[in-house]
Motif scaffolding. Structure first.
Motif, mmCIF file in Angstrom:
data_model
loop_
_atom_site.group_PDB
_atom_site.id
_atom_site.type_symbol
_atom_site.label_atom_id
_atom_site.label_comp_id
_atom_site.label_asym_id
_atom_site.label_seq_id
_atom_site.Cartn_x
_atom_site.Cartn_y
_atom_site.Cartn_z
ATOM 1 N N LYS A 99 -6.691 -0.915 10.920
ATOM 2 C CA LYS A 99 -6.945 -1.931 9.900
ATOM 3 C C LYS A 99 -6.164 -3.221 10.144
ATOM 4 O O LYS A 99 -6.329 -4.194 9.408
ATOM 5 C CB LYS A 99 -6.569 -1.378 8.516
ATOM 6 C CG LYS A 99 -7.519 -0.311 7.988
ATOM 7 C CD LYS A 99 -8.788 -0.940 7.414
ATOM 8 C CE LYS A 99 -9.620 0.056 6.653
ATOM 9 N NZ LYS A 99 -10.777 -0.574 5.974
ATOM 10 N N LEU A 144 -4.109 2.750 9.548
ATOM 11 C CA LEU A 144 -3.525 1.447 9.200
ATOM 12 C C LEU A 144 -3.442 0.537 10.427
ATOM 13 O O LEU A 144 -3.663 -0.679 10.324
ATOM 14 C CB LEU A 144 -2.136 1.644 8.593
ATOM 15 C CG LEU A 144 -2.104 2.303 7.209
ATOM 16 C CD1 LEU A 144 -0.658 2.541 6.778
ATOM 17 C CD2 LEU A 144 -2.832 1.460 6.175
ATOM 18 N N TYR A 200 0.850 -1.188 0.000
ATOM 19 C CA TYR A 200 0.000 0.000 0.000
ATOM 20 C C TYR A 200 0.886 1.237 0.000
ATOM 21 O O TYR A 200 1.615 1.486 0.966
ATOM 22 C CB TYR A 200 -0.926 -0.025 1.210
ATOM 23 C CG TYR A 200 -1.755 -1.289 1.262
ATOM 24 C CD1 TYR A 200 -2.834 -1.469 0.404
ATOM 25 C CD2 TYR A 200 -1.429 -2.320 2.149
ATOM 26 C CE1 TYR A 200 -3.575 -2.644 0.427
ATOM 27 C CE2 TYR A 200 -2.168 -3.500 2.173
ATOM 28 C CZ TYR A 200 -3.238 -3.652 1.310
ATOM 29 O OH TYR A 200 -3.967 -4.825 1.327
ATOM 30 N N ILE A 243 -7.828 -3.609 3.658
ATOM 31 C CA ILE A 243 -6.379 -3.612 3.829
ATOM 32 C C ILE A 243 -5.978 -4.961 4.415
ATOM 33 O O ILE A 243 -6.444 -5.344 5.493
ATOM 34 C CB ILE A 243 -5.904 -2.477 4.760
ATOM 35 C CG1 ILE A 243 -6.341 -1.112 4.214
ATOM 36 C CG2 ILE A 243 -4.389 -2.527 4.939
ATOM 37 C CD1 ILE A 243 -5.737 -0.734 2.887
ATOM 38 N N ILE A 278 -8.638 5.074 2.566
ATOM 39 C CA ILE A 278 -8.147 3.834 3.174
ATOM 40 C C ILE A 278 -9.259 3.141 3.951
ATOM 41 O O ILE A 278 -9.425 1.920 3.887
ATOM 42 C CB ILE A 278 -6.944 4.124 4.086
ATOM 43 C CG1 ILE A 278 -5.817 4.766 3.273
ATOM 44 C CG2 ILE A 278 -6.443 2.851 4.762
ATOM 45 C CD1 ILE A 278 -4.690 5.303 4.113
ATOM 46 N N ALA A 306 3.033 -1.154 4.086
ATOM 47 C CA ALA A 306 2.619 0.179 3.674
ATOM 48 C C ALA A 306 3.812 1.125 3.674
ATOM 49 O O ALA A 306 4.704 1.028 4.521
ATOM 50 C CB ALA A 306 1.533 0.719 4.602
#
Length: 241
Positions: free
Chosen positions: A207, A204, A106, A182, A177, A188
């Protein structure tokens, strides 16, 4: 790391006060995506600026995406092509390309943070593993928006606000996002303003991505004043995110 005399062979306006500079590639020059070079005018190397490399490993030129700020870039913007510059580099840490072998990647950028993302995409033939999340304040500030679809990655674009000419997403990169799946086994890489970096890292984490799998592009300095970075994992204590 070496110094080279290079020639500007092409200049292209890519956004307001942002230009794409194509330079001759010196024999033997090698780098890794995420690294940067210092640029200066010959004989005036004390007034230099660091620029992230935007070209791919296989390109036969060196590309930089440069925003007009400070004395060096202001003078550079007043020049035409065919001028010579001193290029010192490459410098800095980089994103490990081997991570792209079999896991989702990502790449998340804001503004000119798309520069190292472009370099990374153009340096691998495994772009099917890559998803790009990229945003800017307004449509005319989205750099490479007409090229990015050709990089082979899955692309998600957004702007903070629009004058009505934009038919895509309106909102923050973090909103993009949140709207997408994810894979917590992925990696990432984030490049952009510090507030954006912090907000993206938090999303993130929500996630399911572990800190060891999140890399950011920023500069930090050790106790001797030496630059550490720009690509660092956020589980490195020096990052502080």
């Amino acid at each position: 790391m070496h110094k080279y005399i290079v020639t500007v062979v092409e200049i292209e306006e890519v956004a307001n006060n942002i230009r794409r500079y194509i330079l001759t590639k010196p024999d033997g020059f090698t780098f890794n995506p995420g690294q940067y070079c210092w640029l200066a005018f010959p004989g005036r190397e004390e007034d230099r600026s660091p620029m992230a490399i935007a070209s791919g490993l296989k390109d036969n030129y060196i590309e930089f995406t440069i925003r007009k700020w400070g004395t060096f870039t202001t003078e550079l913007f007043s020049k035409e092509a065919d001028i010579q510059l001193v290029m010192d580099g490459p410098h800095g840490t980089f994103f490990p390309l081997n991570f792209i072998d079999s896991t989702p990647i990502y790449l998340i950028g804001g503004g000119t943070g798309i520069t190292p993302i472009k370099s990374l995409c153009l340096s691998t033939d495994k772009t099917s593993q890559i998803s790009i999340f990229y945003g800017a304040q307004q449509p005319n500030a989205l750099i490479f928006k007409n090229q990015i679809a050709n990089w082979g990655a899955e692309v998600h674009l957004t702007v903070d606000h629009s004058d009505g000419s934009w038919n895509g997403n309106i909102g923050l990169v973090t909103d993009l996002i949140k709207m997408n799946t994810i894979d917590p086994n992925g990696y990432a890489f984030i490049c952009g303003p510090t507030p954006m970096l912090k907000a993206v890292v938090n999303v993130l984490r929500e996630k399911g991505l572990e800190d060891s799998k999140i890399y950011v592009s920023l500069e930090r300095f050790d106790e001797n004043g030496n630059v550490i970075g720009p690509v660092l994992p956020i589980n490195d204590p020096i990052v502080g995110i």
